[in-house]
Scaffold this active site. Structure first.
Site, PDB file in Angstrom:
ATOM      1  N   GLU A  50      64.447  67.840  40.348  1.00 43.52           N
ATOM      2  CA  GLU A  50      64.806  69.068  41.061  1.00 43.52           C
ATOM      3  C   GLU A  50      63.575  69.671  41.738  1.00 43.52           C
ATOM      4  O   GLU A  50      62.451  69.481  41.281  1.00 43.52           O
ATOM      5  CB  GLU A  50      65.433  70.048  40.041  1.00 43.52           C
ATOM      6  CG  GLU A  50      65.745  71.433  40.533  1.00 43.52           C
ATOM      7  CD  GLU A  50      66.785  71.514  41.640  1.00 43.52           C
ATOM      8  OE1 GLU A  50      66.639  70.799  42.641  1.00 43.52           O
ATOM      9  OE2 GLU A  50      67.709  72.330  41.515  1.00 43.52           O
ATOM     10  N   ASP A  51      63.804  70.388  42.816  1.00 44.09           N
ATOM     11  CA  ASP A  51      62.677  70.988  43.517  1.00 44.09           C
ATOM     12  C   ASP A  51      62.108  72.189  42.770  1.00 44.09           C
ATOM     13  O   ASP A  51      60.906  72.298  42.569  1.00 44.09           O
ATOM     14  CB  ASP A  51      63.072  71.381  44.958  1.00 44.09           C
ATOM     15  CG  ASP A  51      64.368  72.183  45.034  1.00 44.09           C
ATOM     16  OD1 ASP A  51      64.894  72.617  43.994  1.00 44.09           O
ATOM     17  OD2 ASP A  51      64.871  72.384  46.156  1.00 44.09           O
TER      18      ASP A  51
ATOM     19  N   PHE B  34      59.442  83.898  47.165  1.00 42.35           N
ATOM     20  CA  PHE B  34      60.332  82.930  47.788  1.00 42.35           C
ATOM     21  C   PHE B  34      59.509  81.912  48.569  1.00 42.35           C
ATOM     22  O   PHE B  34      58.749  82.269  49.457  1.00 42.35           O
ATOM     23  CB  PHE B  34      61.344  83.621  48.701  1.00 42.35           C
ATOM     24  CG  PHE B  34      62.484  82.708  49.050  1.00 42.35           C
ATOM     25  CD1 PHE B  34      63.560  82.544  48.185  1.00 42.35           C
ATOM     26  CD2 PHE B  34      62.459  81.958  50.222  1.00 42.35           C
ATOM     27  CE1 PHE B  34      64.592  81.669  48.485  1.00 42.35           C
ATOM     28  CE2 PHE B  34      63.490  81.080  50.531  1.00 42.35           C
ATOM     29  CZ  PHE B  34      64.559  80.943  49.661  1.00 42.35           C
TER      30      PHE B  34
ATOM     31  N   ARG C  84      62.400  72.687  55.442  1.00 43.53           N
ATOM     32  CA  ARG C  84      62.338  71.650  54.403  1.00 43.53           C
ATOM     33  C   ARG C  84      61.234  70.635  54.653  1.00 43.53           C
ATOM     34  O   ARG C  84      60.670  70.083  53.723  1.00 43.53           O
ATOM     35  CB  ARG C  84      63.670  70.894  54.316  1.00 43.53           C
ATOM     36  CG  ARG C  84      64.819  71.715  53.751  1.00 43.53           C
ATOM     37  CD  ARG C  84      65.988  70.781  53.427  1.00 43.53           C
ATOM     38  NE  ARG C  84      67.244  71.497  53.260  1.00 43.53           N
ATOM     39  CZ  ARG C  84      67.644  72.066  52.128  1.00 43.53           C
ATOM     40  NH1 ARG C  84      66.877  72.027  51.064  1.00 43.53           N
ATOM     41  NH2 ARG C  84      68.805  72.681  52.069  1.00 43.53           N
TER      42      ARG C  84
END
Ligand code: IMP
Ligand code: MG
Length: 177
Positions: free
Chosen positions: A100-101, A153, A166
């Site tokens: 997972e990122d 974030f 991305r």
């Protein structure tokens, strides 16, 4: 008056990411000396990490993908998790490493691990590039962790905001303009 757009501040440069992934790959190679190892990539953000991590692991691996969605286009979790694409292969009796990122609230991974456990794997562990421990709402144990980051974030290296950024090589903080 013109509103300034968001700006990007590099948090983890590409070279540091590559170095850390080499270390994680070596650790995983040591920890799984035999048997099938299923790397399960969580779409879409995890696929950049998966591609590099898989090549840092010096043993045969099986690569599979699962799509889950817990976020809309915003920056906060809706708390809802939906499987949007299921795995191709059975996990019965297999060693599973979920890739997972980022682990944020933990809602998605907590749910997904329970779901995958129902498929009777031999073992199941998590590799996550990033961890924001301050934001945790559900328990998630990350065995192979790239970096702990503050409650900001971030985008890049697979992570998006509304599907953008991305393909940035660095992990960057998205600062609202
Ligand atoms: P969780 O269920 O809150 O742990 O959410 C995990 C998912 O939320 C990740 O797989 C990302 O897709 C997304 N996410 C959480 N934090 C960030 C961030 O800082 N940037 C981009 N996506 C994020
Ligand atoms: Mg994700």
């Amino acid at each position: 008056m013109t509103a300034a757009g968001p700006t990007l501040e590099v948090l983890i440069p590409a070279a540091r990411i590559a170095e850390r992934i080499r270390e994680l790959g070596a650790e995983i190679t040591r920890d799984y000396p035999e048997g099938n190892l299923h790397l399960i990539c969580i779409l879409k953000g995890g696929c950049f990490f998966l591609a590099d991590l898989a090549r840092a692991i010096e043993r045969d691996v099986i690569v599979d993908f699962i799509g889950i969605s817990s976020y809309g286009k915003g920056k906060t979790s809706s708390g809802e998790v939906r499987v949007t694409k299921d795995l191709d292969a059975s996990l019965e009796g297999e060693d599973v490493l979920v890739v997972e990122d980022i682990v944020d609230s933990g809602v998605s991974l907590n749910y997904l691990i329970h779901l995958l456990e129902l498929r009777n794997p031999r073992s199941i562990r998590i590799a996550a590039l990033l961890d924001k421990p301050e934001r945790r709402q559900r328990p998630v144990h990350v065995t192979y962790k790239g970096f702990e980051i503050p409650d900001k974030f971030v985008v890049g290296y697979g992570l998006d905001h509304a599907e953008r950024y991305r393909n940035l090589r660095d992990v960057c903080v998205l600062v609202d303009g």
